[in-house]
Design a protein around this motif. Structure first.
Motif, short mmCIF file in Angstrom:
data_model
loop_
_atom_site.label_atom_id
_atom_site.label_comp_id
_atom_site.label_asym_id
_atom_site.label_seq_id
_atom_site.Cartn_x
_atom_site.Cartn_y
_atom_site.Cartn_z
N MET A 45 0.83 -1.20 0.00
CA MET A 45 0.00 0.00 0.00
C MET A 45 0.87 1.26 0.00
N GLN A 46 0.30 2.35 -0.45
CA GLN A 46 0.97 3.64 -0.42
C GLN A 46 0.30 4.51 0.64
N PHE A 47 1.12 5.25 1.38
CA PHE A 47 0.61 6.09 2.46
C PHE A 47 1.05 7.53 2.26
N THR A 72 11.02 5.95 0.78
CA THR A 72 9.85 6.73 0.40
C THR A 72 10.03 8.19 0.78
N ASP A 73 9.02 8.99 0.45
CA ASP A 73 9.01 10.40 0.89
C ASP A 73 7.88 10.64 1.88
N ILE A 74 7.48 9.58 2.59
CA ILE A 74 6.38 9.70 3.54
C ILE A 74 6.82 10.50 4.76
N PRO A 75 6.08 11.54 5.14
CA PRO A 75 6.38 12.24 6.39
C PRO A 75 6.17 11.30 7.58
N VAL A 76 7.04 11.40 8.58
CA VAL A 76 6.99 10.51 9.74
C VAL A 76 6.84 11.33 11.02
N ASP A 97 9.65 14.05 11.00
CA ASP A 97 9.12 15.39 10.75
C ASP A 97 8.52 16.02 12.01
N ASP A 98 8.22 15.20 13.00
CA ASP A 98 7.74 15.71 14.28
C ASP A 98 7.88 14.61 15.33
N LYS A 122 2.19 17.62 0.97
CA LYS A 122 1.16 16.61 0.76
C LYS A 122 -0.18 17.14 1.25
N THR A 123 -0.72 18.09 0.50
CA THR A 123 -2.01 18.66 0.86
C THR A 123 -3.11 17.65 0.61
#
Length: 224
Positions: A45-47, A72-76, A97-98, A122-123
């Motif tokens: 899956m993509q998140f 990936t470029d997924i924010p974490v 990222d936080d 990623k709006t």
């Protein structure tokens, strides 16, 4: 279409609260209770964003974060009770990222998730229900491909309903969120007027359903 959020947490009690909060905020939440389960979901899956606990039964959230950032470029976002300075620093050095410490307030969590998504570009994606589509980046509403003008409050109400497709939004919940967003008090009778105006503008494409004595819902079968 809702943004898809990966939640990696091994506490069933905490999962229930987190999942409810995030789904109410308009996210599609996929829960994993172990690193192995998260690896399996990530392969299929993509998140759009991931929330990770640090302590997992079969590994570390730090390792999972490192893997995500390499592949990936997924924010974490880390959500953990580990508040040692070294842990916080390690999380950010791995590219997080936080870093949110438990316990936390639900509104704080959703606000920080939204902030991370904005920073990462990623709006929220377009929302579609039947023949109604909302471009959430431009705050535009289209009915059968034609733009329809809405006032600010009309737009906020329709957006709120479409972000929670299939879920009952009580009148009290809608009023509370409108008040928070606008800074102005909106009474119950005024909400009825706004709903009526929205429906008139949607015309034959109206996807709002009234749940008598309770509130409103956009039925799941209306969303495509």
């Amino acid at each position: 279409m809702k943004l898809k959020l990966l939640l990696v947490e091994d506490s069933p009690m905490l999962i229930r609260g987190l999942q409810y909060t995030l789904e109410q905020a308009g996210y599609e939440v996929v829960v994993c209770m172990s690193k192995h389960m998260a690896d399996d979901r990530l392969a299929r899956m993509q998140f759009d964003v991931a929330i990770l606990d640090v302590n997992l039964p079969d590994g570390s959230g730090f390792d999972l974060c490192k893997q995500l950032k390499e592949e990936t470029d997924i924010p974490v976002i880390f959500l953990t009770a580990r508040d040692e300075e070294n842990d916080v620093v390690q999380g950010f050095e791995l590219g997080a990222d936080d870093y949110i410490l438990k316990p936390f307030r639900n509104r704080e969590l959703t606000s920080r998730v939204e902030a991370v998504l904005r920073r990462s570009g990623k709006t929220k994606k377009n929302l579609v229900a039947g023949d109604v589509e909302i471009d959430t980046e431009k705050d535009q509403v289209f009915v059968r491909g034609q733009e329809v003008e809405f006032t600010q409050l009309e737009y906020r109400i329709l957006l709120m309903l479409m972000q929670n497709t299939g879920q009952l939004m009580t009148r009290e919940k809608i009023l509370d969120r409108i008040w928070d967003a606008s800074g102005n008090f909106v009474e119950d009778n005024t909400l009825t007027v706004y709903i009526k105006r929205i429906r008139e503008k949607l015309g034959d494409a109206d996807v709002i359903r009234t749940v008598k004595g309770m509130g409103y819902r956009i039925d799941t079968e209306e969303a495509k």
